[in-house]
Scaffold this motif. Structure first.
Motif, PDB file in Angstrom:
ATOM      1  N   TYR A 232      96.302  59.851  89.916  1.00  0.00           N
ATOM      2  CA  TYR A 232      96.397  61.146  89.263  1.00  0.00           C
ATOM      3  C   TYR A 232      95.820  61.101  87.846  1.00  0.00           C
ATOM      4  CZ  TYR A 232      99.417  62.174  93.224  1.00  0.00           C
ATOM      5  OH  TYR A 232      99.915  62.347  94.493  1.00  0.00           O
ATOM      6  N   ARG A 233      95.959  59.968  87.185  1.00  0.00           N
ATOM      7  CA  ARG A 233      95.368  59.835  85.849  1.00  0.00           C
ATOM      8  C   ARG A 233      93.849  59.948  85.937  1.00  0.00           C
ATOM      9  NH1 ARG A 233      98.311  55.897  84.513  1.00  0.00           N
ATOM     10  NH2 ARG A 233      96.952  54.239  85.238  1.00  0.00           N
ATOM     11  N   ARG A 234      93.263  59.314  86.945  1.00  0.00           N
ATOM     12  CA  ARG A 234      91.808  59.408  87.121  1.00  0.00           C
ATOM     13  C   ARG A 234      91.386  60.835  87.441  1.00  0.00           C
ATOM     14  NH1 ARG A 234      92.764  54.629  90.095  1.00  0.00           N
ATOM     15  NH2 ARG A 234      92.540  55.763  92.075  1.00  0.00           N
ATOM     16  N   SER A 235      92.295  61.610  88.047  1.00  0.00           N
ATOM     17  CA  SER A 235      91.982  62.987  88.418  1.00  0.00           C
ATOM     18  C   SER A 235      92.200  63.966  87.268  1.00  0.00           C
ATOM     19  CB  SER A 235      92.837  63.410  89.619  1.00  0.00           C
ATOM     20  OG  SER A 235      92.561  62.586  90.745  1.00  0.00           O
ATOM     21  N   GLY A 236      92.630  63.463  86.114  1.00  0.00           N
ATOM     22  CA  GLY A 236      92.761  64.316  84.948  1.00  0.00           C
ATOM     23  C   GLY A 236      94.154  64.841  84.664  1.00  0.00           C
ATOM     24  N   PHE A 237      95.153  64.412  85.424  1.00  0.00           N
ATOM     25  CA  PHE A 237      96.519  64.849  85.162  1.00  0.00           C
ATOM     26  C   PHE A 237      97.085  64.113  83.947  1.00  0.00           C
ATOM     27  CE2 PHE A 237      96.040  66.095  89.562  1.00  0.00           C
ATOM     28  CZ  PHE A 237      96.801  67.240  89.672  1.00  0.00           C
ATOM     29  N   VAL A 238      97.905  64.817  83.186  1.00  0.00           N
ATOM     30  CA  VAL A 238      98.586  64.219  82.043  1.00  0.00           C
ATOM     31  C   VAL A 238     100.086  64.454  82.192  1.00  0.00           C
ATOM     32  CG1 VAL A 238      96.616  64.478  80.502  1.00  0.00           C
ATOM     33  CG2 VAL A 238      98.320  66.305  80.646  1.00  0.00           C
ATOM     34  N   GLU A 239     100.856  63.585  81.573  1.00  0.00           N
ATOM     35  CA  GLU A 239     102.310  63.696  81.668  1.00  0.00           C
ATOM     36  C   GLU A 239     102.797  64.884  80.852  1.00  0.00           C
ATOM     37  OE1 GLU A 239     106.308  61.156  80.481  1.00  0.00           O
ATOM     38  OE2 GLU A 239     104.482  60.056  81.020  1.00  0.00           O
ATOM     39  N   HIS A 240     103.556  65.747  81.493  1.00  0.00           N
ATOM     40  CA  HIS A 240     104.147  66.914  80.830  1.00  0.00           C
ATOM     41  C   HIS A 240     105.547  66.573  80.326  1.00  0.00           C
ATOM     42  CE1 HIS A 240     106.188  70.855  80.575  1.00  0.00           C
ATOM     43  NE2 HIS A 240     104.987  71.369  80.349  1.00  0.00           N
ATOM     44  N   HIS A 241     106.358  65.981  81.199  1.00  0.00           N
ATOM     45  CA  HIS A 241     107.698  65.530  80.835  1.00  0.00           C
ATOM     46  C   HIS A 241     108.214  64.625  81.943  1.00  0.00           C
ATOM     47  CE1 HIS A 241     108.638  69.063  83.389  1.00  0.00           C
ATOM     48  NE2 HIS A 241     109.744  68.398  83.708  1.00  0.00           N
ATOM     49  N   ARG A 242     109.407  64.125  81.754  1.00  0.00           N
ATOM     50  CA  ARG A 242     110.063  63.312  82.770  1.00  0.00           C
ATOM     51  C   ARG A 242     111.436  63.901  83.077  1.00  0.00           C
ATOM     52  NH1 ARG A 242     108.643  56.933  81.844  1.00  0.00           N
ATOM     53  NH2 ARG A 242     106.431  57.232  81.328  1.00  0.00           N
TER      54      ARG A 242
END
Length: 250
Positions: A232-242
């Protein structure tokens, strides 16, 4: 997908995600949301802790415990982001152990390009889809189907190596709520991993979501799932929260 910041805060995104994974029974506790669905999935069978429960936190913990006990379910709570820390401390003080962190990832929705992997899209999950997802062992089939399909705009993606009714080798679920696409239940059979099937499923769902008017996409992944996080990181997703779950002592 780009790196733009999500337009929703933690509580609003969690409430939106709850609308995309609806429990059979829902009841407010102040701003919190009590959810029950026969024990199928933590998300549909825990209190969504967001905002003010309208009473002192120890009393809110007791109210959550009583609501689930009355339904024969182990009481649980979903606690997201830093603003849930006071409530988290109250559940911890009551002896409720916690599960591992789950990361909520977001990205602006950019339709993925077809990559030659044929992905089927269907409005309901067939028996093969359910078998591949691993959900059937967790509740009766009726409960599973009800939770998965309880949304007005939902689709079930599958990759098969033989025509139906042969079970798929990879599956995923997409749901559009407002202008958000939620990607859930991404599962690839062990013998078929590292072939790009998860990427093909997500790309197909983004194309479908774009057609439904979605502009953003969210998904959840456990902190320990390094392979999925890297994808998912390679696909451009970033962490919003946990978030994490806490469960009443068994």
């Amino acid at each position: 997908m780009g790196q733009s910041r999500s337009p929703l805060g933690v509580a609003d995104l969690e409430r939106l995600a709850a609308r995309g994974w609806r429990a059979a029974e829902e009841e407010p506790l102040g701003d919190w949301l009590l959810r029950a669905a026969g024990g199928f999935t933590g998300r549909a069978n825990t209190a969504l802790v967001a905002g003010d429960p309208g009473r002192p936190l120890p009393e809110a913990v007791d109210a959550v415990a009583g609501w689930y006990a009355a339904r024969g379910l182990r009481p649980g709570a979903q606690l997201a982001g830093v603003r849930s820390r006071p409530a988290d401390a109250a559940f911890a003080a009551a002896g409720w152990p916690r599960d591992e962190d789950v990361l909520v990832l977001t990205a602006p929705l950019v339709p993925g390009a077809p990559d030659g992997v044929p992905v089927e899209l269907a409005p309901t999950p067939d028996d093969g889809w359910l078998a591949t997802s691993g959900h059937l062992g967790r509740a009766d089939a009726g409960t599973v189907r009800a939770v998965l399909t309880r949304a007005p705009r939902v689709v079930f993606a599958a990759v098969r190596e033989a025509p139906a009714p042969a079970p798929p080798v990879a599956v995923a679920r997409g749901v559009v709520t407002d202008d958000w696409l939620g990607v859930t239940a991404v599962t690839v059979a062990a013998a078929h991993r590292r072939r790009g099937l998860a990427s093909a499923l997500v790309a197909a769902l983004t194309r479908w979501g774009a057609g439904e008017g979605a502009q953003w996409v969210y998904l959840q992944v456990t902190a320990s799932n390094e392979a999925a996080r890297a994808l998912y990181r390679r696909s451009g997703f970033v962490e919003h929260h946990r978030y994490h779950y806490r469960w009443a002592p068994s």
